[in-house]
Design a protein around this motif. Structure first.
Motif, PDB file in Angstrom:
ATOM      1  N   PHE A  65      13.442   9.124 102.760  1.00 15.77           N
ATOM      2  CA  PHE A  65      14.398   8.599 101.782  1.00 15.77           C
ATOM      3  C   PHE A  65      15.277   7.532 102.420  1.00 15.77           C
ATOM      4  O   PHE A  65      15.516   6.479 101.828  1.00 15.77           O
ATOM      5  N   GLU A  66      15.740   7.815 103.634  1.00 18.08           N
ATOM      6  CA  GLU A  66      16.615   6.842 104.296  1.00 18.08           C
ATOM      7  C   GLU A  66      15.883   5.541 104.596  1.00 18.08           C
ATOM      8  O   GLU A  66      16.447   4.449 104.454  1.00 18.08           O
ATOM      9  N   ASN A  67      14.614   5.646 104.997  1.00 21.70           N
ATOM     10  CA  ASN A  67      13.852   4.445 105.338  1.00 21.70           C
ATOM     11  C   ASN A  67      13.501   3.591 104.131  1.00 21.70           C
ATOM     12  O   ASN A  67      13.419   2.367 104.229  1.00 21.70           O
ATOM     13  N   HIS A  68      13.316   4.215 102.971  1.00 18.53           N
ATOM     14  CA  HIS A  68      12.792   3.481 101.827  1.00 18.53           C
ATOM     15  C   HIS A  68      13.769   3.290 100.674  1.00 18.53           C
ATOM     16  O   HIS A  68      13.571   2.392  99.850  1.00 18.53           O
ATOM     17  N   PHE A  69      14.819   4.103 100.605  1.00 16.39           N
ATOM     18  CA  PHE A  69      15.708   4.009  99.442  1.00 16.39           C
ATOM     19  C   PHE A  69      17.188   3.862  99.788  1.00 16.39           C
ATOM     20  O   PHE A  69      17.932   3.266  99.020  1.00 16.39           O
ATOM     21  N   ALA A  70      17.613   4.408 100.903  1.00  7.48           N
ATOM     22  CA  ALA A  70      19.049   4.472 101.175  1.00  7.48           C
ATOM     23  C   ALA A  70      19.611   3.102 101.516  1.00  7.48           C
ATOM     24  O   ALA A  70      18.929   2.236 102.076  1.00  7.48           O
ATOM     25  N   HIS A  71      20.881   2.895 101.168  1.00  9.65           N
ATOM     26  CA  HIS A  71      21.591   1.685 101.565  1.00  9.65           C
ATOM     27  C   HIS A  71      22.023   1.813 103.017  1.00  9.65           C
ATOM     28  O   HIS A  71      22.330   2.896 103.509  1.00  9.65           O
ATOM     29  N   HIS A  72      22.055   0.677 103.694  1.00  6.71           N
ATOM     30  CA  HIS A  72      22.513   0.643 105.074  1.00  6.71           C
ATOM     31  C   HIS A  72      23.828  -0.132 105.153  1.00  6.71           C
ATOM     32  O   HIS A  72      24.028  -1.110 104.444  1.00  6.71           O
ATOM     33  N   CYS A  73      24.695   0.356 106.000  1.00  8.59           N
ATOM     34  CA  CYS A  73      26.016  -0.260 106.139  1.00  8.59           C
ATOM     35  C   CYS A  73      25.878  -1.663 106.704  1.00  8.59           C
ATOM     36  O   CYS A  73      25.183  -1.894 107.699  1.00  8.59           O
ATOM     37  N   TYR A  74      26.555  -2.625 106.071  1.00 15.30           N
ATOM     38  CA  TYR A  74      26.509  -4.032 106.505  1.00 15.30           C
ATOM     39  C   TYR A  74      27.101  -4.189 107.902  1.00 15.30           C
ATOM     40  O   TYR A  74      26.695  -5.072 108.649  1.00 15.30           O
ATOM     41  N   ALA A  75      28.035  -3.298 108.256  1.00 18.64           N
ATOM     42  CA  ALA A  75      28.700  -3.425 109.550  1.00 18.64           C
ATOM     43  C   ALA A  75      27.923  -2.731 110.665  1.00 18.64           C
ATOM     44  O   ALA A  75      27.536  -3.353 111.647  1.00 18.64           O
ATOM     45  N   CYS A  76      27.675  -1.408 110.513  1.00 18.46           N
ATOM     46  CA  CYS A  76      27.057  -0.647 111.606  1.00 18.46           C
ATOM     47  C   CYS A  76      25.549  -0.500 111.458  1.00 18.46           C
ATOM     48  O   CYS A  76      24.884   0.002 112.365  1.00 18.46           O
ATOM     49  N   LYS A  77      25.011  -0.881 110.285  1.00 21.73           N
ATOM     50  CA  LYS A  77      23.569  -0.844 110.004  1.00 21.73           C
ATOM     51  C   LYS A  77      23.012   0.564 109.833  1.00 21.73           C
ATOM     52  O   LYS A  77      21.809   0.732 109.620  1.00 21.73           O
ATOM     53  N   LYS A  78      23.860   1.590 109.895  1.00 26.77           N
ATOM     54  CA  LYS A  78      23.383   2.955 109.710  1.00 26.77           C
ATOM     55  C   LYS A  78      23.331   3.305 108.218  1.00 26.77           C
ATOM     56  O   LYS A  78      23.956   2.643 107.392  1.00 26.77           O
ATOM     57  N   VAL A  79      22.587   4.393 107.908  1.00 28.87           N
ATOM     58  CA  VAL A  79      22.390   4.807 106.516  1.00 28.87           C
ATOM     59  C   VAL A  79      23.702   5.304 105.912  1.00 28.87           C
ATOM     60  O   VAL A  79      24.479   6.008 106.566  1.00 28.87           O
ATOM     61  N   ILE A  80      23.937   4.938 104.648  1.00 31.66           N
ATOM     62  CA  ILE A  80      25.072   5.462 103.896  1.00 31.66           C
ATOM     63  C   ILE A  80      24.556   6.647 103.084  1.00 31.66           C
ATOM     64  O   ILE A  80      23.813   6.480 102.123  1.00 31.66           O
ATOM     65  N   THR A  81      24.933   7.841 103.483  1.00 31.65           N
ATOM     66  CA  THR A  81      24.410   9.042 102.822  1.00 31.65           C
ATOM     67  C   THR A  81      25.218   9.433 101.602  1.00 31.65           C
ATOM     68  O   THR A  81      24.711  10.086 100.695  1.00 31.65           O
ATOM     69  N   SER A  82      26.486   9.075 101.531  1.00 32.65           N
ATOM     70  CA  SER A  82      27.308   9.387 100.368  1.00 32.65           C
ATOM     71  C   SER A  82      28.479   8.428 100.315  1.00 32.65           C
ATOM     72  O   SER A  82      28.904   7.891 101.343  1.00 32.65           O
ATOM     73  N   GLY A  83      28.994   8.224  99.093  1.00 29.79           N
ATOM     74  CA  GLY A  83      30.146   7.347  98.933  1.00 29.79           C
ATOM     75  C   GLY A  83      29.785   5.919  99.290  1.00 29.79           C
ATOM     76  O   GLY A  83      28.747   5.400  98.900  1.00 29.79           O
ATOM     77  N   GLY A  84      30.628   5.287 100.053  1.00 25.44           N
ATOM     78  CA  GLY A  84      30.381   3.906 100.448  1.00 25.44           C
ATOM     79  C   GLY A  84      31.147   2.931  99.583  1.00 25.44           C
ATOM     80  O   GLY A  84      31.695   3.274  98.538  1.00 25.44           O
ATOM     81  N   VAL A  85      31.190   1.691 100.027  1.00 24.24           N
ATOM     82  CA  VAL A  85      31.908   0.610  99.351  1.00 24.24           C
ATOM     83  C   VAL A  85      30.940  -0.543  99.145  1.00 24.24           C
ATOM     84  O   VAL A  85      30.187  -0.911 100.050  1.00 24.24           O
ATOM     85  N   THR A  86      30.942  -1.104  97.936  1.00 23.95           N
ATOM     86  CA  THR A  86      30.105  -2.266  97.634  1.00 23.95           C
ATOM     87  C   THR A  86      31.003  -3.459  97.343  1.00 23.95           C
ATOM     88  O   THR A  86      31.935  -3.368  96.544  1.00 23.95           O
ATOM     89  N   TYR A  87      30.717  -4.582  97.990  1.00 26.23           N
ATOM     90  CA  TYR A  87      31.499  -5.802  97.777  1.00 26.23           C
ATOM     91  C   TYR A  87      30.584  -6.990  98.017  1.00 26.23           C
ATOM     92  O   TYR A  87      29.933  -7.095  99.052  1.00 26.23           O
ATOM     93  N   HIS A  88      30.505  -7.874  97.014  1.00 25.31           N
ATOM     94  CA  HIS A  88      29.639  -9.056  97.079  1.00 25.31           C
ATOM     95  C   HIS A  88      28.199  -8.663  97.417  1.00 25.31           C
ATOM     96  O   HIS A  88      27.554  -9.254  98.297  1.00 25.31           O
ATOM     97  N   ASP A  89      27.690  -7.622  96.720  1.00 29.39           N
ATOM     98  CA  ASP A  89      26.305  -7.144  96.864  1.00 29.39           C
ATOM     99  C   ASP A  89      25.985  -6.607  98.256  1.00 29.39           C
ATOM    100  O   ASP A  89      24.818  -6.500  98.630  1.00 29.39           O
ATOM    101  N   GLN A  90      26.993  -6.273  99.005  1.00 25.59           N
ATOM    102  CA  GLN A  90      26.792  -5.675 100.315  1.00 25.59           C
ATOM    103  C   GLN A  90      27.483  -4.316 100.346  1.00 25.59           C
ATOM    104  O   GLN A  90      28.475  -4.094  99.649  1.00 25.59           O
ATOM    105  N   THR A  91      26.953  -3.394 101.147  1.00 25.30           N
ATOM    106  CA  THR A  91      27.494  -2.032 101.192  1.00 25.30           C
ATOM    107  C   THR A  91      28.011  -1.693 102.585  1.00 25.30           C
ATOM    108  O   THR A  91      27.445  -2.141 103.592  1.00 25.30           O
TER     109      THR A  91
END
Length: 279
Positions: free
Chosen positions: A155-181
């Motif tokens: 799921f993480e490899n194919h569907f999860a969003h990755h943090c624009y800053a640290c590049k790690k998977v965002i498993t819950s919550g998160g912030v979206t700004y200018h199409d970046q998470t």
């Protein structure tokens, strides 16, 4: 035969040349033994005589010929069976009536086979697999998307969003700004590193800043109060030549009358209303 077995213990008739049965070291002729000790058959209600095979299950007894599936009447002797509300059924009839259907293949989950349950549905163990890598999920952590189950790595490899800053998977919550998470903890001011998810911020050149840091770095200073002009919240400001003012600071240097929308004169670094400037 010893002398103690020469007569029936109950009717006292001779047992010589007759079949008899022993119980607690006492001998009984067959009729007496059956009348005293034979178990009643659960199906036909007749006694199971000592010359018949007595099949027992949970304190209940059957003739060998009466030990059958209650639905299809097939013999259950030496065959697997299941009980439901004290009724005996062969495994096929039990499955048709009571067994769960696999959520994936819709086939019956046979009694005795391992059943996996998740969110109120049941699966064969072989059907409860990751939809991408097809590996069994068993009791591993999983994530559901569009009614399909995935192991966490897939799921993480194919569907999860990755943090624009640290590049790690965002498993819950998160912030979206200018199409970046971002992770909330990664979405911070580029200067002071305070989290920006719950406060106003300003972006410039792909960086985000809290208002205070942005003002210190980039905002022009009001010629009157010397404080930054950020223009946040729709604040108005006036610009003239090389100087800027907050709308509320754009006043005559002598009488303090607002000059917003009015004619004004300049004298060195001061601005004056027409009246004060002409005096």
């Amino acid at each position: 035969m010893t002398s103690s077995h020469t007569d029936c213990h109950f009717c006292l008739q001779s047992l010589r040349g007759r079949k008899y049965a022993l119980r607690e070291e006492n001998a009984y002729c067959v009729p007496c033994y059956d009348s005293l000790y034979a178990n009643p058959c659960e199906e036909c209600k007749q006694p199971i005589e000592c010359n018949s095979k007595d099949l027992s299950y949970k304190g209940r007894h059957w003739h060998e010929g009466c030990f059958r599936c209650a639905k299809c009447s097939r013999s259950l002797v030496e065959k697997p069976f299941a009980a439901k509300d004290e009724v005996l059924l062969c495994t096929e009839c039990y499955s048709d009536e009571y067994s769960s259907k696999c959520f994936h293949c819709q086939k019956t989950i046979m009694p005795g086979s391992r059943k996996m349950e998740f969110k109120g549905s049941s699966w064969h163990e072989s059907c409860f697999v990751c939809q991408y890598c097809r590996q069994p999920l068993g009791t591993k952590p999983l994530i559901t998307k569009d009614n399909e189950n995935y192991c966490v790595p897939c799921f993480e490899n194919h569907f999860a969003h990755h943090c624009y800053a640290c590049k790690k998977v965002i498993t819950s919550g998160g912030v979206t700004y200018h199409d970046q998470t971002w992770h909330k903890e990664c979405f911070v001011c580029a200067v002071c590193k305070t989290q920006l998810s719950r406060q106003r911020f300003i972006s410039k050149d792909d960086y985000s800043y809290c208002v205070e840091c942005f003002s210190k770095l980039y905002a022009k200073k009001c010629a009157a109060c010397k404080k930054p002009i950020t223009a946040l919240g729709g604040a108005k400001y006036i610009s003239f030549e090389e100087h800027q003012w907050h709308g509320e600071c754009f006043n005559c240097a002598k009488c303090s009358e607002s000059l917003v929308g009015q004619e004004f004169l300049t004298r060195q670094d001061d601005i004056l209303c027409h009246k004060c400037g002409s005096a």
